[in-house]
Design a protein around this motif. Structure first.
Motif, PDB file in Angstrom:
ATOM      1  N   LEU A 163      -8.491 -75.026  77.009  1.00  0.00           N
ATOM      2  CA  LEU A 163      -9.741 -74.259  77.094  1.00  0.00           C
ATOM      3  C   LEU A 163     -10.534 -74.411  75.810  1.00  0.00           C
ATOM      4  O   LEU A 163     -11.753 -74.240  75.789  1.00  0.00           O
ATOM      5  N   LEU A 176     -13.868 -76.273  75.469  1.00  0.00           N
ATOM      6  CA  LEU A 176     -15.163 -75.737  75.904  1.00  0.00           C
ATOM      7  C   LEU A 176     -15.909 -75.070  74.765  1.00  0.00           C
ATOM      8  O   LEU A 176     -17.076 -74.740  74.887  1.00  0.00           O
ATOM      9  N   GLU A 195      -7.826 -79.058  84.646  1.00  0.00           N
ATOM     10  CA  GLU A 195      -7.899 -77.984  85.652  1.00  0.00           C
ATOM     11  C   GLU A 195      -6.502 -77.550  86.083  1.00  0.00           C
ATOM     12  O   GLU A 195      -6.205 -76.356  86.172  1.00  0.00           O
ATOM     13  N   ARG A 209      -4.840 -75.664  83.260  1.00  0.00           N
ATOM     14  CA  ARG A 209      -5.366 -74.298  83.103  1.00  0.00           C
ATOM     15  C   ARG A 209      -4.907 -73.393  84.233  1.00  0.00           C
ATOM     16  O   ARG A 209      -4.755 -72.195  84.044  1.00  0.00           O
ATOM     17  N   ARG A 210      -4.733 -73.972  85.412  1.00  0.00           N
ATOM     18  CA  ARG A 210      -4.234 -73.158  86.516  1.00  0.00           C
ATOM     19  C   ARG A 210      -2.804 -72.724  86.240  1.00  0.00           C
ATOM     20  O   ARG A 210      -2.420 -71.582  86.486  1.00  0.00           O
ATOM     21  N   SER A 225      -2.357 -69.816  82.728  1.00  0.00           N
ATOM     22  CA  SER A 225      -3.593 -69.084  82.944  1.00  0.00           C
ATOM     23  C   SER A 225      -3.892 -68.168  81.764  1.00  0.00           C
ATOM     24  O   SER A 225      -3.074 -67.337  81.381  1.00  0.00           O
ATOM     25  N   TRP A 233     -10.832 -65.276  94.203  1.00  0.00           N
ATOM     26  CA  TRP A 233     -11.710 -66.382  93.791  1.00  0.00           C
ATOM     27  C   TRP A 233     -10.931 -67.585  93.260  1.00  0.00           C
ATOM     28  O   TRP A 233     -11.142 -68.715  93.689  1.00  0.00           O
ATOM     29  N   VAL A 281     -10.811 -71.392  94.859  1.00  0.00           N
ATOM     30  CA  VAL A 281     -11.280 -72.640  94.255  1.00  0.00           C
ATOM     31  C   VAL A 281     -10.134 -73.630  94.054  1.00  0.00           C
ATOM     32  O   VAL A 281     -10.368 -74.818  93.894  1.00  0.00           O
ATOM     33  N   ASN A 282      -8.907 -73.127  94.074  1.00  0.00           N
ATOM     34  CA  ASN A 282      -7.777 -74.046  93.979  1.00  0.00           C
ATOM     35  C   ASN A 282      -7.257 -74.453  95.351  1.00  0.00           C
ATOM     36  O   ASN A 282      -6.195 -75.060  95.462  1.00  0.00           O
ATOM     37  N   VAL A 332      -3.512 -67.524  91.154  1.00  0.00           N
ATOM     38  CA  VAL A 332      -3.553 -68.989  91.185  1.00  0.00           C
ATOM     39  C   VAL A 332      -2.160 -69.588  90.995  1.00  0.00           C
ATOM     40  O   VAL A 332      -2.012 -70.802  90.905  1.00  0.00           O
ATOM     41  N   TYR A 373     -12.953 -70.950  84.091  1.00  0.00           N
ATOM     42  CA  TYR A 373     -12.240 -72.174  83.697  1.00  0.00           C
ATOM     43  C   TYR A 373     -10.741 -71.907  83.580  1.00  0.00           C
ATOM     44  O   TYR A 373      -9.924 -72.742  83.937  1.00  0.00           O
ATOM     45  N   LEU A 414      -8.942 -70.134  85.302  1.00  0.00           N
ATOM     46  CA  LEU A 414      -8.256 -70.093  86.598  1.00  0.00           C
ATOM     47  C   LEU A 414      -8.133 -71.491  87.192  1.00  0.00           C
ATOM     48  O   LEU A 414      -7.747 -71.642  88.351  1.00  0.00           O
ATOM     49  N   GLY A 415      -8.503 -72.503  86.413  1.00  0.00           N
ATOM     50  CA  GLY A 415      -8.345 -73.866  86.899  1.00  0.00           C
ATOM     51  C   GLY A 415      -9.530 -74.384  87.674  1.00  0.00           C
ATOM     52  O   GLY A 415      -9.412 -75.348  88.421  1.00  0.00           O
ATOM     53  N   ALA A 416     -10.702 -73.739  87.490  1.00  0.00           N
ATOM     54  CA  ALA A 416     -11.885 -74.208  88.211  1.00  0.00           C
ATOM     55  C   ALA A 416     -12.465 -75.425  87.505  1.00  0.00           C
ATOM     56  O   ALA A 416     -12.380 -75.547  86.289  1.00  0.00           O
TER      57      ALA A 416
END
Lengths: 268, 339
Positions: free
Chosen positions: A60, A63, A88, A91-92, A95, A114, A118-119, A169, B224, B226-228
């Motif tokens: 992360l 960013l 991604e 990060r999933r 978390s 949410w 998205v996953n 997630v 981000y 959460l893996g988006a």
């Protein structure tokens, strides 16, 4: 879960990790192995790069403007910074939950669902939401208002909602940055209860400047202090009892007992 | 202590209250000027009129009709027995909602208003999506990408280009296009809409970058975390969280664009159109250009038309601003729960 998880040792390894902002390191040359069966606490005063280290674990940090990372992070043996698995996915599975409990401006149900959506989760969402809220210890308080806006929750409830959202997630570990720094003692106690429950099925790595909280929650504790370079350094990484009761490093003992007065503070 | 607070002398307190008064008075100057402007326009939009057989011959403003009664009486006698003196209101529903006419006493603003709103809406339809995509790209990559930083700087400079230069540029560009595509008229609704899009683009982009930037950093980080992926975060968190404010601000910017005359006059806004535009190829006229053209005419009757249509323009702008303001208030009240 990968077969590496069996011994828990190869879960997450950090090697010579240095995190810098605009060429200025905030935490330098960290090497440590995390265990996904134990709660790990990162303690130390403000400005020693605990948060940056957490952010670097799941990329992360990339960013944030001006950030750069040297060294390696191995997640089940795969080098995270050599794109052996996508950011991604990383990060999933690791978390991150920030110290500021920020809900999405949507309903409580939507907040939890949410990340799973998205996953590409394709199970029963109601069940998932209920399960995650129960694990985060929030179900009984919100079960009648799942479709209401999450913004009406209190700070402590929001933090638990963030935990539920992260659980949805299916992470291998939660990375929590100062999870209770903005909460009152009662809300703090609830979060701590939740974390103790959670460590049965996910790893927990959290940063705090409260070493007593580390003592209550963590099996292993890493202490970061400002080093000679002006940036945070890993001073000691041991079982929490060893660090708090009989620290091997003089600086650790000084930090735990609060001996740093002005002037002598981490003299360079 | 004499109850006036510790250590604060009477002299300093008097100076403070004087300064505060001065500041309050000065901060009301814009309101005073605006009131004066509206009063002047209202004064010019109505007054005494002398007409012969239904055709207006002379006209006086409201103030003049009160002050120069004798002069009006003499003029009425000079015009003969056919002349009628009447009181005339410029700003009637008939004036706003009837179509154009060659005679000034029958003409209405419908075609002009239709032209203004057509060009505004067509222009926004082109520039809104462009600006939105640019703003989303700039916002999400300004920290990592040099080209996004350059784009942002260029757009900020672009916004400061005087409006009239857009008109000159559009005239040159569309003039060439007209050369190669015979059907493409420079003085058409289509090219005016393109010009409007050009003027709106930097304003909209800068506004959208600012609005999108207001979305809490933690929401991005949380999404981000959460893996988006990038596109998921942008289109399913950042955009939904900011789009309403973007719409409200677009209404506010539209109010400014609606009053813009100079680039369109350079491009060749028509003096007169016989009907509301029906297609992109029709000749165009917009409200501020119409005000400008009428105000150039020497006679009182056209000046009266100019003042009345200026009032209509002001009302339209005021209405758009009120819509945007109340919408904005509602959004920020809802956002207060976020922190």
């Amino acid at each position: 879960m990968s077969s590496h998880a069996a011994d828990g040792r190869d879960f997450l390894c950090v090697r010579h990790l240095t995190v810098s902002y605009n060429e200025t390191p905030v935490v330098g040359d960290v090497s440590m192995d995390f265990d996904n069966r134990a709660v790990t606490a990162l303690i130390g005063p403000t400005g020693t790069g605990k948060t940056s280290l957490l952010l670097a674990l799941n990329r992360l940090i990339e960013l944030k403007s001006g950030s750069s990372v040297e060294g390696s992070v191995f997640f089940y043996g795969e080098d995270a910074y050599r794109n052996e698995l996508s950011p991604e996915e990383l990060r999933r599975r690791l978390s991150f939950i920030s110290s500021e409990p920020t809900c999405f401006p949507r309903s409580i149900w939507e907040n939890v669902a949410w990340g799973a959506r998205v996953n590409g989760y394709n199970g029963d969402y109601d069940e998932l939401v209920e399960n995650c809220l129960k694990r985060a210890g929030l179900w009984n308080e919100v079960k009648g208002m799942l479709r209401k806006s999450a913004l009406r929750l209190s700070g402590g409830q929001r933090q638990r909602l963030c935990i539920a959202r992260a659980l949805a997630v299916g992470p291998d570990a939660l990375l929590l940055d100062e999870p209770t720094s903005r909460l009152d003692p009662i809300a703090t106690g609830r979060i701590e209860d939740v974390l103790i429950q959670l460590k049965e099925d996910v790893g927990v790595i959290f940063a705090t400047h409260d070493h007593l909280q580390a003592g209550r929650l963590a099996e292993k504790t890493a202490l970061f202090l400002p080093g000679a370079g002006g940036y945070g350094e890993l001073v000691e990484y041991e079982d929490t009892d060893d660090i708090l009761v009989n620290p091997s490093d003089k600086r650790t003992e000084d930090y735990i007992t609060g001996k740093h007065s002005k002037g002598t503070r981490y003299s360079v | 202590m004499n109850g006036n607070g510790p250590g604060l002398s009477d002299k300093r307190r008097r100076r403070d209250s004087f300064l505060r008064m001065l500041i309050i008075v000065f901060s009301f100057v814009p309101l005073l000027v605006l009131t004066f402007m509206v009063l002047t326009l209202a004064d010019r939009s109505m007054g005494t009129r002398i007409s012969i057989e239904g055709r207006p011959v002379r006209q006086w403003t409201l103030l003049r009709s009160v002050l120069d009664r004798d002069e009006i009486g003499m003029e009425l006698e000079n015009c003969g027995s056919e002349a009628i003196r009447s009181f005339h209101f410029g700003l009637t529903p008939k004036f706003v909602f009837s179509g154009p006419s060659a005679s000034p006493e029958d003409t209405g603003l419908l075609a002009v208003l239709a032209g203004s709103f057509w060009i505004l809406i067509l222009g926004l339809m082109i520039s809104f999506p462009t600006a939105l995509l640019t703003a989303l790209w700039i916002d999400s990559s300004i920290t990592v990408s040099k080209s996004a930083r350059i784009a942002s700087a260029v757009i900020n400079q672009f916004m400061r280009v005087p409006h009239v230069l857009y008109g000159i540029f559009a005239l040159a560009l569309f003039g060439r296009l007209e050369h190669s595509f015979p059907g493409f008229g420079v003085r058409s609704v289509g090219s005016a809409a393109l010009l409007m899009a050009l003027v709106a683009l930097p304003k909209l982009t800068v506004m959208m970058v600012r609005e999108i930037d207001l979305v809490l950093e933690e929401i991005r980080t949380a999404a981000y975390a959460l893996g988006a992926s990038w596109s998921t975060v942008v289109f399913r968190q950042i955009l939904p969280a900011s789009i309403e404010a973007v719409f409200a601000e677009t209404v506010r910017i539209s109010a400014g664009l609606l009053g813009l005359a100079s680039p369109f006059i350079v491009l060749g806004a028509s003096q007169y159109v016989s009907a509301a535009p029906r297609g992109l190829g029709d000749r165009f006229i917009i409200l501020p250009a119409q005000v400008f053209q009428w105000s150039l005419r020497p006679d009182e009757i056209h000046r009266n038309l100019a003042a009345s249509s200026a009032l209509v323009l002001l009302l339209c702008i005021l209405l758009l601003n009120i819509i945007s303001y109340t919408w904005r208030r509602r959004i920020s009240r809802r956002r207060e729960g976020l922190r």
